[in-house]
Design a protein around this motif. Structure first.
Motif, PDB file in Angstrom:
ATOM      1  N   ILE A  42      33.933  24.628  34.673  1.00  0.00           N
ATOM      2  CA  ILE A  42      34.219  24.385  35.907  1.00  0.00           C
ATOM      3  C   ILE A  42      34.276  22.877  36.485  1.00  0.00           C
ATOM      4  O   ILE A  42      35.034  22.201  37.088  1.00  0.00           O
ATOM      5  CB  ILE A  42      33.505  25.261  37.067  1.00  0.00           C
ATOM      6  CG1 ILE A  42      34.002  26.613  36.765  1.00  0.00           C
ATOM      7  CG2 ILE A  42      33.778  24.532  38.480  1.00  0.00           C
ATOM      8  CD1 ILE A  42      32.857  27.495  37.877  1.00  0.00           C
ATOM      9  N   LYS A  45      36.916  20.397  35.407  1.00  0.00           N
ATOM     10  CA  LYS A  45      38.323  20.577  35.724  1.00  0.00           C
ATOM     11  C   LYS A  45      38.604  19.889  37.086  1.00  0.00           C
ATOM     12  O   LYS A  45      37.846  20.211  38.173  1.00  0.00           O
ATOM     13  CB  LYS A  45      38.630  21.969  35.722  1.00  0.00           C
ATOM     14  CG  LYS A  45      38.972  22.761  34.552  1.00  0.00           C
ATOM     15  CD  LYS A  45      39.386  24.097  34.977  1.00  0.00           C
ATOM     16  CE  LYS A  45      39.447  24.845  33.344  1.00  0.00           C
ATOM     17  NZ  LYS A  45      39.596  26.329  33.771  1.00  0.00           N
ATOM     18  N   SER A  47      40.577  19.996  39.252  1.00  0.00           N
ATOM     19  CA  SER A  47      41.329  20.972  40.494  1.00  0.00           C
ATOM     20  C   SER A  47      40.080  22.009  40.935  1.00  0.00           C
ATOM     21  O   SER A  47      40.331  22.415  41.879  1.00  0.00           O
ATOM     22  CB  SER A  47      42.423  22.056  39.670  1.00  0.00           C
ATOM     23  OG  SER A  47      41.628  22.639  38.593  1.00  0.00           O
ATOM     24  N   GLN A  48      38.966  21.960  40.193  1.00  0.00           N
ATOM     25  CA  GLN A  48      37.922  22.525  40.976  1.00  0.00           C
ATOM     26  C   GLN A  48      37.004  21.786  41.844  1.00  0.00           C
ATOM     27  O   GLN A  48      36.179  22.431  42.522  1.00  0.00           O
ATOM     28  CB  GLN A  48      36.852  23.162  39.638  1.00  0.00           C
ATOM     29  CG  GLN A  48      37.436  24.159  38.729  1.00  0.00           C
ATOM     30  CD  GLN A  48      37.841  25.510  39.640  1.00  0.00           C
ATOM     31  OE1 GLN A  48      37.248  25.978  40.286  1.00  0.00           O
ATOM     32  NE2 GLN A  48      39.012  26.045  39.207  1.00  0.00           N
TER      33      GLN A  48
END
Length: 148
Positions: A42, A45, A47-48
């Motif tokens: 997580i 990334k 986007s997280q």
């Protein structure tokens, strides 16, 4: 730690960044923060949103025009360290006294954030450790001596 409290390992990362050509070829050091107890899958990334930009450290190339190269390097290192001290000051107090955090389950817990890791590439490692570029930031050996 008090009963029910937990440690939150804080990871700080910097990486010198070139700002746009339109700003006069200026550079900055963005300072990012994440937590070590967030799984890597997580945390890595974008986007997280597990990594947060907490500061931009300005680095001016016109620092000390009258200084020698060695003095200028020392001045830049000192400015970097002073800036990081200001940015990380709230972490010191929270690490000593703890802070109340609302968790995903709705419970409020006392968390003690501690600086667990500082991630930087080679130029930033030299800056942070006050070592000369071309030497090992960990042991101080010159690049020609490493591995011999």
């Amino acid at each position: 730690l008090p009963k029910g409290a937990m440690v939150a390992p804080v990871i700080i990362a910097t990486d010198k960044t070139q700002l746009t050509q339109f700003s006069g070829n200026k550079t900055a050091y963005p300072v990012y923060m994440t937590l070590g107890n967030i799984p890597c899958s997580i945390r890595r990334k974008p986007s997280q949103h597990a990594c947060v930009l907490i500061a931009y450290l300005s680095v001016s190339k016109s620092v000390g025009k009258e200084l020698t190269k060695k003095q200028k390097s020392a001045r830049v290192q000192q400015i970097f360290h002073d800036s990081m001290r200001v940015v990380l000051e709230p972490l010191k107090e929270a690490g000593k006294c703890g802070m109340k955090v609302i968790f995903g389950d709705g419970h409020v817990r006392c968390v003690y954030p501690i600086l667990a890791c500082y991630i930087a590439d080679y130029p930033e490692q030299c800056l942070v450790t006050y070592c000369k570029y071309g030497t090992c930031p960990k042991c101080g050996q010159k690049d020609k001596e490493i591995g011999q």
